[in-house]
Design a protein around this motif. Structure first.
Motif, PDB file in Angstrom:
ATOM      1  N   SER A 170     -18.990 -14.729  -1.838  1.00  0.00           N
ATOM      2  CA  SER A 170     -18.694 -13.601  -0.952  1.00  0.00           C
ATOM      3  C   SER A 170     -19.935 -13.315  -0.135  1.00  0.00           C
ATOM      4  N   GLU A 223     -15.366 -16.693  -7.093  1.00  0.00           N
ATOM      5  CA  GLU A 223     -13.955 -16.303  -7.037  1.00  0.00           C
ATOM      6  C   GLU A 223     -13.060 -17.440  -7.498  1.00  0.00           C
ATOM      7  N   VAL A 250     -15.015 -13.155 -10.725  1.00  0.00           N
ATOM      8  CA  VAL A 250     -14.020 -12.099 -10.536  1.00  0.00           C
ATOM      9  C   VAL A 250     -12.610 -12.690 -10.553  1.00  0.00           C
ATOM     10  N   GLY A 251     -11.623 -11.807 -10.547  1.00  0.00           N
ATOM     11  CA  GLY A 251     -10.228 -12.249 -10.620  1.00  0.00           C
ATOM     12  C   GLY A 251      -9.728 -12.309 -12.042  1.00  0.00           C
ATOM     13  N   ILE A 255      -4.067  -8.184 -10.067  1.00  0.00           N
ATOM     14  CA  ILE A 255      -4.324  -7.611  -8.737  1.00  0.00           C
ATOM     15  C   ILE A 255      -5.626  -8.168  -8.168  1.00  0.00           C
ATOM     16  N   GLY A 256      -6.607  -8.358  -9.033  1.00  0.00           N
ATOM     17  CA  GLY A 256      -7.858  -8.955  -8.592  1.00  0.00           C
ATOM     18  C   GLY A 256      -7.648 -10.367  -8.066  1.00  0.00           C
ATOM     19  N   LYS A 258      -4.905 -11.571  -6.834  1.00  0.00           N
ATOM     20  CA  LYS A 258      -4.156 -11.463  -5.586  1.00  0.00           C
ATOM     21  C   LYS A 258      -5.120 -11.131  -4.444  1.00  0.00           C
ATOM     22  N   ALA A 259      -6.016 -10.203  -4.703  1.00  0.00           N
ATOM     23  CA  ALA A 259      -6.988  -9.818  -3.684  1.00  0.00           C
ATOM     24  C   ALA A 259      -7.902 -10.998  -3.359  1.00  0.00           C
ATOM     25  N   ALA A 260      -8.232 -11.784  -4.384  1.00  0.00           N
ATOM     26  CA  ALA A 260      -9.126 -12.920  -4.166  1.00  0.00           C
ATOM     27  C   ALA A 260      -8.466 -13.971  -3.291  1.00  0.00           C
ATOM     28  N   SER A 262      -6.586 -13.641  -0.882  1.00  0.00           N
ATOM     29  CA  SER A 262      -6.613 -13.323   0.545  1.00  0.00           C
ATOM     30  C   SER A 262      -8.058 -13.223   1.047  1.00  0.00           C
ATOM     31  N   HIS A 263      -8.988 -13.489   0.180  1.00  0.00           N
ATOM     32  CA  HIS A 263     -10.403 -13.374   0.538  1.00  0.00           C
ATOM     33  C   HIS A 263     -11.049 -14.758   0.496  1.00  0.00           C
TER      34      HIS A 263
ATOM     35  N   ILE B 322     -12.110  -7.066  -5.364  1.00  0.00           N
ATOM     36  CA  ILE B 322     -11.649  -7.793  -6.553  1.00  0.00           C
ATOM     37  C   ILE B 322     -12.350  -7.242  -7.797  1.00  0.00           C
ATOM     38  N   ASP B 326     -10.391  -5.610 -10.904  1.00  0.00           N
ATOM     39  CA  ASP B 326     -10.552  -6.122 -12.276  1.00  0.00           C
ATOM     40  C   ASP B 326     -10.889  -4.992 -13.238  1.00  0.00           C
TER      41      ASP B 326
END
Lengths: 714, 714
Positions: A170, A223, A250-251, A255-256, A258-260, A262-263, B322, B326
């Motif tokens: 990131s 990620e 992370v992840g 939800i984490g 899912k967010a990852a 898209s990142h 993320i 988490d």
């Protein structure tokens, strides 16, 4: 690709840097790198490229990279995503070795960007030019002052050089971690922000840093993983070198994840497998940026890794000792108790209301006699079972505090055993004493818990590493291995997609894994003669590739006690199967020994897209189904890893002989796990799933038996 | 004692303070309080007492407390432990209301000190003088500047007054936490260090702070609890008032407990029971001083507690989103996804590579348009399912960062929904922007994880509190209750120490708890007639107070299908029992209905020395024995708490109908738990242990049956 990795020195320590799209706007992406290079005193050649300028920040500016008078090591591309591809082509013409692309607008932002990204990937492959990004914030060599990024955190002076290598997936969060770490005094060797990883990816950068003599530890923000097998090799090498890897992966949550996704267009993969891999290779996993910084800061300051996980705890207040003991227990460190001799020696110098156990409570009284504090430190540091010290100082201020800080620094220089301090007082009160520690090279924290966590992470790493390095490598006879693999491959060649239970066991038997005695009967008489030769009690099961659920089909009879029961079971099983699926191809009826009294366990293989075959172990029944109580490893595993897998599950006590029961044959389970993991690797391309459910485990010394097996071919 | 607690205002807000043993040495325990009172401008009367001086720091000094011209509210006793008792007697003569004893040398340091401490306790009881300590660092009222302590942290200027009350059982660690919290801007109303708690103890101080209108939250450092039942009442009152209690309770580990018992002479008690109590009363438990400070700082700054546990996450970098997701998942917050409308509205103002889900990734781009950021904040804050926001700002610096900080402050004033910020950048880069937040009353952290943890703790507290307050109180018919209690007490009066299984069930039946149909047979014919009336299948068990282990004695026969089996079982059971223990007094043979098909669970009562009767629930078999998978509460419990206990265990899925099985009668279990908890309270003085093992749970709607029960009288 691998050949180029060796050249990453041109990326990290370039002799020339060109900035395509360079501008004079200091606050913009296109302006900052030029200023940073100037400000921090980069010694190589700098070539701003922008047709609008003749000169920028004192550097001659070029119309195009093609006009630059030398083949450039590293290009920073600070242009809009639409211009990236044509500019890259110009870079190829110049003979540029590496390009960092800052722009976003690629795979992370839709179809158009995705296509563009693929074109860049293709160009990299075809031309051999190395690309970092796109959608990244660039890289830095702190030693060479080669600032290849635009993060504002790179504008701070001075930047601290040190032994920590850092790779982040990131950009923004990554460089803010960098900034926090620098403020905490953590010095870095190299930093890389990897972005969409169109070409160079996280592991490439890590491999370079690992071999760098100035780098003692690698920290990563992660990620997703591109190449699990490369990571396995890298992790093995890191263990060999004794350079810990700390991963903020992370992840963990849905939800984490899912967010990852898209990142940075990253696929996070299975967190459970990744976690198992970390455990297997001693990679230190953290869940917060502060923990990562805490560990890096400590690593930077200690002379050597602690030798084991025996921690010594010293405190000026009992409460802090309890706090530390709780945390040390939580993270499974050893807290060796002081022997009578040491206890007496300590009691001589501390007041009666102190404590000479470990944690040692020296009380605030000890400050009155500096000698006394030193004596306690010495006793603890000399103790053979203590491999590192954490000292909590609560409120000692003024001259006494200064004395303590100086004494700790003094001792830290006399011993290689690492020391960390938690000084739990506000800066308004003890700021200067903390400076003594920092200047003396001793890491301090404000929280006793964080101090124990950071030291504990290194202690557990070191302990793990020693165990792994002490292991004998070969767990499998190599000639046998080759043979089993050949036989298994040819055995699988003519089989259907789903193997029958009997075929599954035949496959396992090729790897010398014990299966139930059994044979397929094709007539009543045949069944009887098989039955007599195996001996009662028996089980009978329909054998058909078209009937997977034998119980449901009525194709299963257990506990057959004699010939009469066998004959009627034979016919009943056939009849039921016929009714269940009239079109099923029936091979016959499997006549099988009944193993009784064993504990049911489950062994499985799965193929992870990143890491390849993984092996799973768990206890049967509620343990796997309700509690998800399983352990996981990347194949192949050693015998020691097999034992770790078995001991790791919560229900282990059942195998170890809880509730007055006999101990199960754990060695035999370990043996099966090792062999199955070998099979998983050998047959990675042929099978996609294997489940031994149940493996029956008999009493210690009596072995195990595969009672049922499911194998699915690719 | 309780009447005096109402007067703790004289302790915390005294109108006069005398310091016995006061000296002019600023750096000593005897010197500091005087200086602190002077420096911070305490408005009451100050009386140094020391025959050596005529005047100290501008105050007239007295030879003895008896010479002081008024009855003093609070005396700080800064003398050697040997002088404490005589000085105390002088205090009594003066009419002193409260005394804080700093000296150590009492129960924590051996036999002599223990005797001395007992004398002090006796004096306090006999004379009614209130005593804080000994072995403590004193107390403070920050509002009144009444500095009753000697910690160096009290010399820092200015001291921050605020809504946090603080009680600590450790002096040195306690005041260092105070110091760290003050440096973080946390303002306190009152602080008390309790030491050996010879008279006033932790809960007394907490009770006073709870009723103080300036105090919004109480934080405590806790090693042991003196009076569990007082704590229960206090916790109920705190819930009613909506003032969260945050507890750093140490002694989780065995070594930690051992260290605690030698520190401030405190008995830590069972950590499991304490933990259950915290859960039951919504007390926020933390394991590190930083977490405690984080939560207090947030509480101080938010306008209202969040209304529920739906968290909104906003980030300028995907990675931080993320990380937050988490952590929010880990601590079981809700992360409501944005609806289509909100998503579209957000996408209008953020770039295409951002994300409008929750976490909302506004990207660093949003800084270019301040309006856009405000719009996103507004959409999230208006969302009915979002009860609080955590915003991560990674590396936004300069003017843009300033704008963001100001916008957040602006929004925090327009909404009562709490907002916390994590600004993950070093101070060298963004220090000034952080000041804008602080001055604007918005709490910030450096770590997204810590921000989510702190906000999450308050969200879960608030959610829990709403649930508890919404519950209807009466779970038990009061007239029935009284009746059961009377009957049970008289039933127990003539029983032996260990009740037989049958007696245990009779006792439970008095509380309307369903037990197996059964009767004691005293002859073969009797057995047959009982058997016929209950109906087959049956169980038979020897009934003797002298045979506790029926299986071992051969005194147990199950699954008796008919009269013949019953007759032979009757004689066999008697014969086996006779062989097993020829001296056993045999009441007869219990003839009992066989309940089949139920799931076995365990319900137990234990008496905790601090909290009184506790109730335990778990699944039978491996769950309790191997996995220690039990839930625990202080009795009595409500029906809702009973359901929470059931749902809390890991094996809950088995009761809820996992693996295609029918759902068990969970309501009937809850009913038993409530009734058993009532029994536990009623019979607290009569029984010390009760175990229902197993309670057989039938399918939903079919109830439960106590199959075996063990009751041990006091």
């Amino acid at each position: 690709m691998n050949t180029r990795i060796k050249d990453l020195k041109y990326f990290f320590s370039p002799e020339s840097i060109a900035i395509i799209g360079a501008s004079g706007k200091f606050n913009s992406i296109s302006g900052k790198p030029l200023y940073f290079l100037k400000e921090h005193g980069y010694k190589g050649n700098v070539y701003p490229v922008n047709p609008k300028y003749d000169e920028l920040v004192g550097f001659k500016c070029y119309k195009s990279i093609i006009d630059v008078p030398e083949s450039v090591d590293l290009v920073l591309m600070a242009v809009n995503y639409k211009l990236v591809l044509p500019m890259l082509k110009q870079c190829v013409r110049n003979g540029v070795k590496y390009v960092t692309i800052f722009a976003s607008g690629f795979a992370e932002s839709g179809e158009e960007g995705k296509i563009l990204q693929e074109q860049i990937a293709k160009l990299a492959k075809e031309t051999g030019i190395g690309i970092c990004g796109p959608n990244c914030q660039g890289s830095v060599s702190l030693k060479d002052k080669a600032i290849g990024g635009f993060s504002a955190s790179l504008g701070v002076k001075p930047l601290h050089f040190g032994p920590i290598g850092y790779v982040t997936q990131s950009g923004a969060l990554g460089y803010s971690i960098f900034s926090l770490a620098q403020d905490s005094g953590v010095g870095f060797s190299y930093v890389a922000s990897t972005g969409n990883e169109v070409d160079l990816h996280t592991l490439d950068f890590m491999e370079f840093m690992l071999e760098d003599p100035d780098t003692k530890m690698i920290i990563i923000y992660l990620e997703g993983i591109k190449n699990g097998k490369q990571f396995v090799r890298l992790a093995d090498r890191a263990l060999q070198l004794g350079k810990p890897i700390v991963a903020l992966k992370v992840g963990r949550s849905e939800i984490g994840q899912k967010a990852a996704s898209s990142h940075t267009a990253s696929l996070t993969g299975s967190d459970a497998v990744c976690d198992a891999f970390f455990r297997q290779k001693g990679i230190i996993r953290v869940n917060d940026i502060e923990n990562m910084i805490d560990i890096a800061a400590l690593m930077q300051r200690i002379p050597e890794l602690p030798e084991g996980k025996g921690i010594g705890l010293i405190t000026t207040s009992g409460g802090a000792g309890i706090l530390m003991a709780d945390e040390a227990t939580e993270i499974e460190l050893d807290i060796p108790e002081m022997e009578a001799d040491s206890r007496e020696a300590i009691m001589e110098v501390i007041p009666p209301y102190g404590s000479p156990l470990n944690p040692v409570d020296v009380t605030a009284q000890v400050i009155n006699e500096a000698e006394d504090f030193m004596k306690v430190l010495k006793i603890m540091l000399d103790h053979p079972k203590i491999h590192a010290l954490v000292i909590v100082i609560t409120q000692i201020t003024g001259e006494s505090g200064k004395q303590m800080a100086e004494d700790i620094v003094k001792m830290s220089r006399l011993y290689v055993k690492p020391i960390a301090v938690a000084w739990t007082t506000g800066d308004r009160l003890v700021g200067d004493n903390l400076k003594i520690l920092t200047q003396g090279g001793v890491q301090y924290y404000k929280s006793p818990v964080r101090a124990v966590q950071a030291m504990g992470a290194l202690m557990k790493y070191s302990d793990f590493r020693k165990n792994v390095l002490s292991r004998v490598k070969t767990d499998f006879n190599d000639s046998d291995e080759g043979k089993a693999c050949l036989l298994a491959t040819s055995f699988l060649a003519d089989k259907e997609h789903n193997l029958t239970e009997h075929q599954g066991k035949e496959l396992l038997a090729l790897y010398d894994i014990p299966v139930t005695k059994e044979e397929i009967a094709t007539s009543e008489g045949h069944a009887v003669s098989i039955g007599e030769s195996i001996g009662y009690p028996l089980a009978m099961k329909i054998n058909s590739p078209d009937i997977l659920h034998k119980t449901e089909a009525g194709g299963l009879k257990l506990n057959i006690k004699n010939k009469n029961e066998l004959v009627s079971a034979y016919h009943e099983v056939l009849k039921n199967a016929g009714n269940y699926n009239p079109k099923a191809h029936i091979n016959g009826v499997l006549v099988q020994e009944m193993v009784s009294g064993g504990t049911e366990v489950i062994v499985g293989i799965n193929n992870d897209p990143q890491f390849g075959p993984t092996i799973m172990f768990g206890l049967g029944g509620v343990f796997v189904e309700i509690l998800k109580d399983v352990s996981l490893r990347i194949a192949p595993i050693t015998r020691e890893e097999a034992f770790e897998m078995i001991e790791e599950i919560k229900g282990y006590k059942i195998l170890a002989g809880a509730r007055g029961k006999a101990k199960a044959d754990i060695k035999a389970i370990a043996d099966v796990l090792v062999k199955v993991s070998r099979l998983a690797i050998d047959l990675e391309d042929q099978i996609c799933e294997l489940d031994i459910n149940p493996l029956l485990v008999l009493h210690e010394g009596e072995g195990v038996r595969v009672a049922d097996a499911l194998v699915i071919k690719k």
